[in-house]
Structures are given as C-alpha cells and as structure tokens.
Design an enzyme around this catalytic site. Structure first.
Site, short mmCIF file in Angstrom:
data_model
loop_
_atom_site.label_atom_id
_atom_site.label_comp_id
_atom_site.label_asym_id
_atom_site.label_seq_id
_atom_site.Cartn_x
_atom_site.Cartn_y
_atom_site.Cartn_z
N GLN A 174 0.84 -1.19 0.00
CA GLN A 174 0.00 0.00 0.00
C GLN A 174 0.88 1.25 0.00
OE1 GLN A 174 -0.15 -2.48 2.24
NE2 GLN A 174 -2.26 -3.02 2.77
N ASP A 197 -4.54 1.69 -2.71
CA ASP A 197 -4.89 2.68 -1.68
C ASP A 197 -4.40 4.09 -2.04
OD1 ASP A 197 -5.80 0.43 -0.43
OD2 ASP A 197 -4.48 0.54 1.29
N ASP A 218 -8.70 -0.88 -4.17
CA ASP A 218 -9.17 -0.01 -3.07
C ASP A 218 -8.59 1.39 -3.22
OD1 ASP A 218 -10.31 -2.33 -2.15
OD2 ASP A 218 -9.03 -2.53 -0.39
N ARG A 275 -16.09 -2.78 -2.91
CA ARG A 275 -16.14 -4.04 -2.16
C ARG A 275 -16.46 -3.75 -0.71
NH1 ARG A 275 -11.77 -5.77 1.17
NH2 ARG A 275 -10.00 -4.33 1.14
N TRP A 277 -15.36 -3.85 2.38
CA TRP A 277 -14.23 -3.88 3.31
C TRP A 277 -14.74 -3.91 4.74
CZ3 TRP A 277 -11.61 1.12 5.11
CH2 TRP A 277 -10.51 0.84 5.93
#
Length: 361
Positions: A174, A197, A218, A275, A277
């Site tokens: 990330q 991210d 994400d 999604r 999370w």
C-alpha cells in the site's frame, strides 16, 4: 410618521436581510452541461456569502494571506514544507500557498493546528507533489505523500503522486498519494496517482470536482462523507481491480461516497465499483459513464458473510457498456429519483456553510 413608498420598503428589506446564496437541497442536474451553472449558483465566493458561512470560516476568509513557493527562488520559500511550517499553530486566517509549476519531491503533513490552508497550483501548468512512501516503511495511512489533519483545507490544480512501484500480489505494498482526515475539505482539478490505496478519504465532509484518481485496488477508501463530481476514476493494470472500499461500520454512521457525472475507465478488465471492506459501506454512482472495463457483477462482497444484507450500493441513470444492471449482484440498489436525490445535493456533505470555490492563481 412620514409616508414611505412600498418600493423603498422592498429595497430596505432586500438589503437588510441575510443573503443565503447556497442551498443544501438543490440537486445536481442530470444534464452535464448544467453543472457549471449549478456550481455557480450554489457555491458562490466568500464576497457573496457573508453571514451564511461558518463564523470561523467567514473570519478566516476576511483575513486572507498569500505565501509563494518556487523551487527556483524568487518566492517566499523554496519548499512546501517550509511554507507550511511558517504558518503559526492556531492559525485563524485563510492562507493561500501559491506553488510555482514544478515537481516538489516532499512528504507533507498539515497538522490539526493549521486550518484554513489552500494549496494552489497554476491552472494549465504541471505542479506535482510526489513521494515514494510505502506501508512497509510508514504503515498504510502514514505512507501518503500528502496528509491533512486540518479543517477547511483546499487544493486546486495540483497533481499528488506516490511513486512507489506497483506492489506484487500479497506484498505490503500500500502506498498512498493522499490522506484527508479533516472535516470540510475541497479539491478542484486535482490528480491523484498511485496503485493500491491511492486516496484515503478517511474522515469528514469532502468535495471533489473535476479530478482524476488512478489506482489498482481499493484506490479510494476510508470513512469520509464525500461527493465526487465530474471526476475520472481510472484503474491501471490487469488482475483484481476495485475502486472503492468505503469503511462505514454501522447503519447509524453518516458517511459514504457519491460519484456524480463521473467516468470509470481502465487499462484492464473486470473492475469492481466497490467491495465490502467493512460491514455497512455506502456508495452511490449517478449519471456516471461506465466503460466496458467494469465487471458485469459491479460489486464484490469480499467473502464476508452477511455483508450483502448491510451494504448500500446504489446506481442511478448510469450509462455506457459497463452500466447494465442485468448481471449485477443481487444486493445492488437500482435506486429511483426520490432515493437518489439526497446523494445529489450539498446537504450530503453539509456544504452550504463551508464549501467555497477555489481562489484564482
């Protein structure tokens, strides 16, 4: 008492009454061509909003200051970090930091004690803030190139990048470009580049207009209450690609992401819109162009049993080859006009008392 004409009375009433020029109830129009007029009507400058803004914000806007930054010299400072450190803690004035075009290789944090800061790049020029932090070095949310904790933040005409390489599957890769963890923040014509991210839309009410956000997995995540208008969401590379991981954790939390008149693009295939999370994510896409890169199922449950009953994933009048609802997962909400309207107004981010247009360079 002497006679006063009705026209004079009307004149006095108009000019003595508070001027309320922004509304939390006027929805963004379906016609994209009407966005500029909607914005002009509902997000007027400070000079036309006196008496309607948050008192602290109004006082700050009345005492504007400008700081200039140019790596080549001839400005107040050569680095953005130096400029920010020059602002006193407990700052109560709007401070506009004008950045000359160029690439600023800096990791920047604006702490909670320095509100009312605007980072302003030159329209039409490339002003880039870049760094290469990763989760392995700093932890996920601390890896961001730019971290903002201070309220009433603005950024305009900036590119914010994390240049760490695309992580290998399963690695702690990330690498954030931006983390916004403050209330009442606005971003205009900004570009966010990263992989996993990219943008931590972490906490608070936020507004993004005419932006570009790029990533892999994400690449917009957190628990912000945010309205994205006319923004491109671009997934890079192949493999599992997910735009949002909205982090709402209960039905009572007042946060979520709304994407209005946006465009979903990518270089691969099978992109998911979001999604689960956390247990109660809330994400709505309205009037958004979805190209063929969008996965026909639309959304991903993330193997969390029961989350399909608590998510709110809404789509309204989206278009393009990736917008068809026939193959969407069953928990997709095909919402109607009444259901979508609250997501199309500034009321979603409580914007009428704080949202201002960007200053001119």
């Amino acid at each position: 008492m002497g006679y006063i004409s009705m026209s004079v009375v009307a004149f006095l009433v108009v000019f003595a009454s508070p001027v309320v020029l922004a509304t939390d109830t006027d929805p963004i129009p379906e016609n994209r061509a009407q966005i500029p007029q909607w914005f002009k009507t509902n997000v007027k400058p400070y000079s036309q909003r006196k008496g309607t803004l948050d008192p602290a914000l109004e006082a700050a806007e009345a005492a504007r200051q400008i700081i200039t930054v140019n790596q080549k010299g001839g400005a107040n400072f050569k680095t953005l970090n130096e400029a920010i450190k020059s602002i006193p803690t407990g700052n109560k004035n709007r401070v506009i930091i004008k950045l000359a075009p160029g690439v600023y290789n800096e990791k920047v944090t604006i702490d909670i004690a320095r509100p009312f800061i605007t980072l302003l790049g030159q329209p039409g020029a490339e002003t880039v803030l870049t760094y290469h932090g990763t989760a392995a070095q700093y932890g996920t949310v601390e890896s961001a190139t730019l971290i903002v904790w201070a309220e009433y933040f603005q950024a305009a005409h900036l590119t914010i990048k994390n240049t760490a390489p695309m992580p290998k599957p399963g690695s702690q890769g990330q690498a954030l470009a931006m983390r916004i963890n403050a209330d009442k923040a606005a971003f205009y014509s900004c570009r966010f580049h990263g992989f996993q991210d990219t943008l931590c839309d972490d906490k608070g009410n936020h507004f993004f207009k005419d932006c570009y956000i790029e990533g892999t997995y994400d690449f917009i995540f957190g628990r912000g209450a945010s309205l994205y208008l006319n923004t491109q969401l671009h997934a890079v590379g192949d493999g599992l690609r997910v735009i949002t991981a909205q982090g709402r954790q209960s039905a009572t939390e007042q946060n979520g992401y709304t994407f209005v008149h946006c465009k979903v693009t990518g270089t691969g295939t099978g992109i998911y819109l979001g999604r689960s999370w956390m247990s109660h994510p809330k994400v709505v896409y309205a009037f958004t162009e979805m190209t063929s890169v969008v996965n026909p199922s639309g959304w991903r449950e993330n193997l969390n049993r029961g989350y399909d009953k608590t998510v709110f994933y809404g789509e309204y009048k989206c278009f393009g080859p990736g917008s068809h609802l026939e193959k969407r997962v069953p928990y997709t909400q095909d919402i109607d006009k009444n259901e979508v309207t609250p997501f199309l107004t500034l009321g979603y981010i409580k914007g009428s008392t704080w949202l201002l247009p960007p200053p001119k360079y």
